[in-house]
Motif scaffolding. Structure first.
Motif, PDB file in Angstrom:
ATOM      1  N   THR A   1       0.858  -1.183   0.000  1.00  0.00           N
ATOM      2  CA  THR A   1       0.000   0.000   0.000  1.00  0.00           C
ATOM      3  C   THR A   1       0.897   1.237   0.000  1.00  0.00           C
ATOM      4  N   THR A   2       0.605   2.174  -0.850  1.00  0.00           N
ATOM      5  CA  THR A   2       1.488   3.331  -1.012  1.00  0.00           C
ATOM      6  C   THR A   2       0.690   4.624  -0.953  1.00  0.00           C
ATOM      7  N   THR A   3       1.389   5.660  -0.551  1.00  0.00           N
ATOM      8  CA  THR A   3       0.825   7.005  -0.511  1.00  0.00           C
ATOM      9  C   THR A   3       1.812   7.957  -1.167  1.00  0.00           C
ATOM     10  N   PHE A   4       1.361   8.675  -2.171  1.00  0.00           N
ATOM     11  CA  PHE A   4       2.227   9.589  -2.909  1.00  0.00           C
ATOM     12  C   PHE A   4       1.774  11.034  -2.680  1.00  0.00           C
ATOM     13  N   PRO A   5       2.374  11.742  -1.742  1.00  0.00           N
ATOM     14  CA  PRO A   5       2.065  13.170  -1.587  1.00  0.00           C
ATOM     15  C   PRO A   5       2.970  13.994  -2.503  1.00  0.00           C
ATOM     16  N   VAL A   6       2.480  14.425  -3.633  1.00  0.00           N
ATOM     17  CA  VAL A   6       3.311  15.117  -4.621  1.00  0.00           C
ATOM     18  C   VAL A   6       2.925  16.583  -4.703  1.00  0.00           C
ATOM     19  N   LEU A   7       3.910  17.387  -5.069  1.00  0.00           N
ATOM     20  CA  LEU A   7       3.672  18.809  -5.279  1.00  0.00           C
ATOM     21  C   LEU A   7       3.070  19.035  -6.656  1.00  0.00           C
ATOM     22  N   CYS A   8       2.171  19.992  -6.745  1.00  0.00           N
ATOM     23  CA  CYS A   8       1.522  20.297  -8.014  1.00  0.00           C
ATOM     24  C   CYS A   8       1.286  21.796  -8.090  1.00  0.00           C
ATOM     25  N   ASP A   9       1.523  22.344  -9.258  1.00  0.00           N
ATOM     26  CA  ASP A   9       1.339  23.771  -9.471  1.00  0.00           C
ATOM     27  C   ASP A   9      -0.113  24.022  -9.860  1.00  0.00           C
ATOM     28  N   PHE A  10      -0.920  24.472  -8.882  1.00  0.00           N
ATOM     29  CA  PHE A  10      -2.341  24.685  -9.119  1.00  0.00           C
ATOM     30  C   PHE A  10      -2.574  26.052  -9.752  1.00  0.00           C
ATOM     31  N   ASN A  11      -3.472  26.054 -10.708  1.00  0.00           N
ATOM     32  CA  ASN A  11      -3.956  27.302 -11.295  1.00  0.00           C
ATOM     33  C   ASN A  11      -5.457  27.355 -11.038  1.00  0.00           C
ATOM     34  N   LEU A  12      -5.856  28.169 -10.057  1.00  0.00           N
ATOM     35  CA  LEU A  12      -7.241  28.216  -9.621  1.00  0.00           C
ATOM     36  C   LEU A  12      -8.047  29.298 -10.323  1.00  0.00           C
ATOM     37  N   LYS A  13      -7.566  29.720 -11.464  1.00  0.00           N
ATOM     38  CA  LYS A  13      -8.247  30.807 -12.175  1.00  0.00           C
ATOM     39  C   LYS A  13      -9.691  30.445 -12.508  1.00  0.00           C
ATOM     40  N   MET A  14      -9.946  29.202 -12.895  1.00  0.00           N
ATOM     41  CA  MET A  14     -11.287  28.785 -13.295  1.00  0.00           C
ATOM     42  C   MET A  14     -12.063  28.125 -12.152  1.00  0.00           C
ATOM     43  N   TRP A  15     -11.580  28.221 -10.926  1.00  0.00           N
ATOM     44  CA  TRP A  15     -12.269  27.610  -9.785  1.00  0.00           C
ATOM     45  C   TRP A  15     -13.705  28.081  -9.726  1.00  0.00           C
ATOM     46  N   PRO A  16     -14.679  27.183  -9.419  1.00  0.00           N
ATOM     47  CA  PRO A  16     -14.522  25.763  -9.084  1.00  0.00           C
ATOM     48  C   PRO A  16     -14.639  24.819 -10.280  1.00  0.00           C
TER      49      PRO A  16
ATOM     50  N   ILE B   1     -14.850  17.691  -9.681  1.00  0.00           N
ATOM     51  CA  ILE B   1     -16.248  17.346  -9.910  1.00  0.00           C
ATOM     52  C   ILE B   1     -17.090  18.461  -9.301  1.00  0.00           C
ATOM     53  N   THR B   2     -17.782  19.204 -10.148  1.00  0.00           N
ATOM     54  CA  THR B   2     -18.386  20.480  -9.728  1.00  0.00           C
ATOM     55  C   THR B   2     -19.870  20.384  -9.420  1.00  0.00           C
ATOM     56  N   THR B   3     -20.399  19.188  -9.256  1.00  0.00           N
ATOM     57  CA  THR B   3     -21.833  19.062  -9.027  1.00  0.00           C
ATOM     58  C   THR B   3     -22.282  19.839  -7.795  1.00  0.00           C
ATOM     59  N   CYS B   4     -21.517  19.733  -6.713  1.00  0.00           N
ATOM     60  CA  CYS B   4     -21.911  20.386  -5.468  1.00  0.00           C
ATOM     61  C   CYS B   4     -21.679  21.888  -5.510  1.00  0.00           C
ATOM     62  N   TYR B   5     -20.884  22.375  -6.473  1.00  0.00           N
ATOM     63  CA  TYR B   5     -20.565  23.799  -6.524  1.00  0.00           C
ATOM     64  C   TYR B   5     -21.538  24.582  -7.407  1.00  0.00           C
ATOM     65  N   LYS B   6     -22.207  23.900  -8.316  1.00  0.00           N
ATOM     66  CA  LYS B   6     -23.046  24.619  -9.268  1.00  0.00           C
ATOM     67  C   LYS B   6     -24.148  25.405  -8.564  1.00  0.00           C
ATOM     68  N   SER B   7     -24.876  24.726  -7.674  1.00  0.00           N
ATOM     69  CA  SER B   7     -25.945  25.434  -6.960  1.00  0.00           C
ATOM     70  C   SER B   7     -25.384  26.399  -5.939  1.00  0.00           C
ATOM     71  N   LEU B   8     -24.232  26.059  -5.352  1.00  0.00           N
ATOM     72  CA  LEU B   8     -23.650  26.900  -4.311  1.00  0.00           C
ATOM     73  C   LEU B   8     -23.112  28.208  -4.864  1.00  0.00           C
ATOM     74  N   ILE B   9     -22.590  28.184  -6.081  1.00  0.00           N
ATOM     75  CA  ILE B   9     -21.977  29.370  -6.668  1.00  0.00           C
ATOM     76  C   ILE B   9     -22.925  30.081  -7.620  1.00  0.00           C
ATOM     77  N   LEU B  10     -23.613  29.325  -8.476  1.00  0.00           N
ATOM     78  CA  LEU B  10     -24.422  29.949  -9.518  1.00  0.00           C
ATOM     79  C   LEU B  10     -25.732  30.531  -8.990  1.00  0.00           C
ATOM     80  N   SER B  11     -26.346  29.878  -8.008  1.00  0.00           N
ATOM     81  CA  SER B  11     -27.618  30.390  -7.481  1.00  0.00           C
ATOM     82  C   SER B  11     -27.447  31.768  -6.834  1.00  0.00           C
ATOM     83  N   PRO B  12     -26.464  31.949  -5.923  1.00  0.00           N
ATOM     84  CA  PRO B  12     -26.274  33.309  -5.390  1.00  0.00           C
ATOM     85  C   PRO B  12     -25.920  34.321  -6.463  1.00  0.00           C
TER      86      PRO B  12
END
Length: 351
Positions: free
Chosen positions: A86-101, A177-188
């Motif tokens: 069993t393995t765990t790989f904690p890797v660094l990643c350069d996130f670009n959150l411009k299009m969040w969520p 996976i943006t299912t939970c964000y659509k109503s949370l962000i778009l409705s307001p």
């Protein structure tokens, strides 16, 4: 490698992949003839009893090795050793959150030997490269992230002394996976736009204009506080949705100032008339084009009545209807300007 779980930490720019890793190599010193040992062609050994490749994740966020000494190895008579830890790989990643969520990120997993160079160890993907990565997670599950689009590469890295070290580079795409964000962000978002523009359609004397702007401001501030909890402090990669609500907060503040001005012009008795040229333009052209005919007709009837009153009523507010018409024109023009601004913001920051 079979992926079991993925955990993303945007604040630390890390991706933690948990699963099973299949490692296979051959040790010539562990070959034997099964007939000489009562037909035994396989046995189990503890990890510390045989040689293991010292594989590490070279872009790891911690110092954890690729294999943890928690499971036994299988040794076959031909010297082949199979190890599925069993393995765990904690890797660094350069996130670009411009299009969040509604964002996705390209990350990589670099695996290589820590001490053995290419003269001692050669690394390759096991079997068919298309089946090297098994992702049992599907977008239909109740998950926030899904890994897609694997790219498997073999490379060598030169660290020092002219020695090259073999590495396996696994590029993958993280998709939120943006299912939970659509109503949370778009409705307001829809509510904020409707409330912001609705205040312009209320009568000029209506104090509910201020109430609508206060409600809109409260919603935006609550969303901004939510964004603070969900998002790290980014430099040039500020999410577009955050920029949109920031701009909307500024617009709402200006709208509240406008509401106070409109109410003041409409309810405070004015001792001086609107300039005649401006009044004529409001009554005959601009007011009609802006759909304010009701105020114009009311203004004309009230003006006829005021002409028949004695002069001592000059300062009793007889010019108030002119100022109400002016306030209504200002309010309607600002409505058109704000609508245009919202269209620009939506096209720039949300589409």
């Amino acid at each position: 490698m079979e992926i079991k779980n993925v955990e993303v930490n945007e604040f630390k720019s890390t991706v933690t992949i948990a699963g099973w890793t299949r490692l296979v190599w051959t040790d010539d010193k562990l070959k034997w003839q099964a007939e000489n040992y009562d037909g035994v062609d396989m046995f189990h050994v503890a990890p510390h009893e045989v040689w293991q490749p010292d594989l590490v994740v070279q872009n790891s966020a911690t110092t954890t090795a690729i294999a943890q000494e928690s499971t036994n190895l299988l040794v076959f008579k031909n010297g082949e050793i199979l190890w599925v830890p069993t393995t765990t790989f904690p890797v660094l990643c350069d996130f670009n959150l411009k299009m969040w969520p509604f964002d996705q990120h390209r990350c990589k997993l670099i695996i290589g030997s820590w001490a053995y160079n290419s003269d001692h160890v050669q690394l390759q993907y096991y079997g068919n490269a298309n089946n090297t990565i098994v992702n049992n997670r599907t977008p239909d599950e109740v998950l926030e992230w899904h890994i897609t689009d694997f790219e498997l590469l073999m490379n060598t890295r030169n660290f020092c002394c002219g020695n090259s070290y073999p590495t396996l580079v696994i590029n993958f795409t993280l998709k939120r996976i943006t299912t939970c964000y659509k109503s949370l962000i778009l409705s307001p978002l829809i509510v904020v736009i409707i409330l912001s523009l609705l205040s312009f359609w209320l009568p000029p004397k209506s104090e509910e204009k201020i109430l609508l702007n206060v409600i809109t401001t409260t919603i935006i501030v609550a969303l901004m506080l939510y964004f603070t909890l969900k998002l790290p402090a980014m430099g040039n990669d500020t999410p577009l949705i955050v920029k949109f609500y920031t701009s909307t907060l500024i617009i709402t503040t200006l709208s509240m100032i406008n509401a106070v001005l409109i109410i003041f012009l409409s309810t405070t008795p004015q001792k001086y008339p609107v300039p005649s040229m401006l009044r004529k333009f409001l009554n005959h052209h601009l007011g009609i084009y802006l759909g304010l005919s009701n105020y114009i007709n009311q203004d004309k009837s009230n003006l006829d009545n005021e002409r028949n009153k004695p002069p001592e009523n000059f300062y009793s507010g007889k010019y108030q209807d002119d100022w109400i018409l002016l306030a209504s024109v200002i309010n309607r023009i600002l409505f058109l300007i704000y609508t245009l601004i919202f269209i620009v913001l939506i096209s720039k920051y949300t589409l």
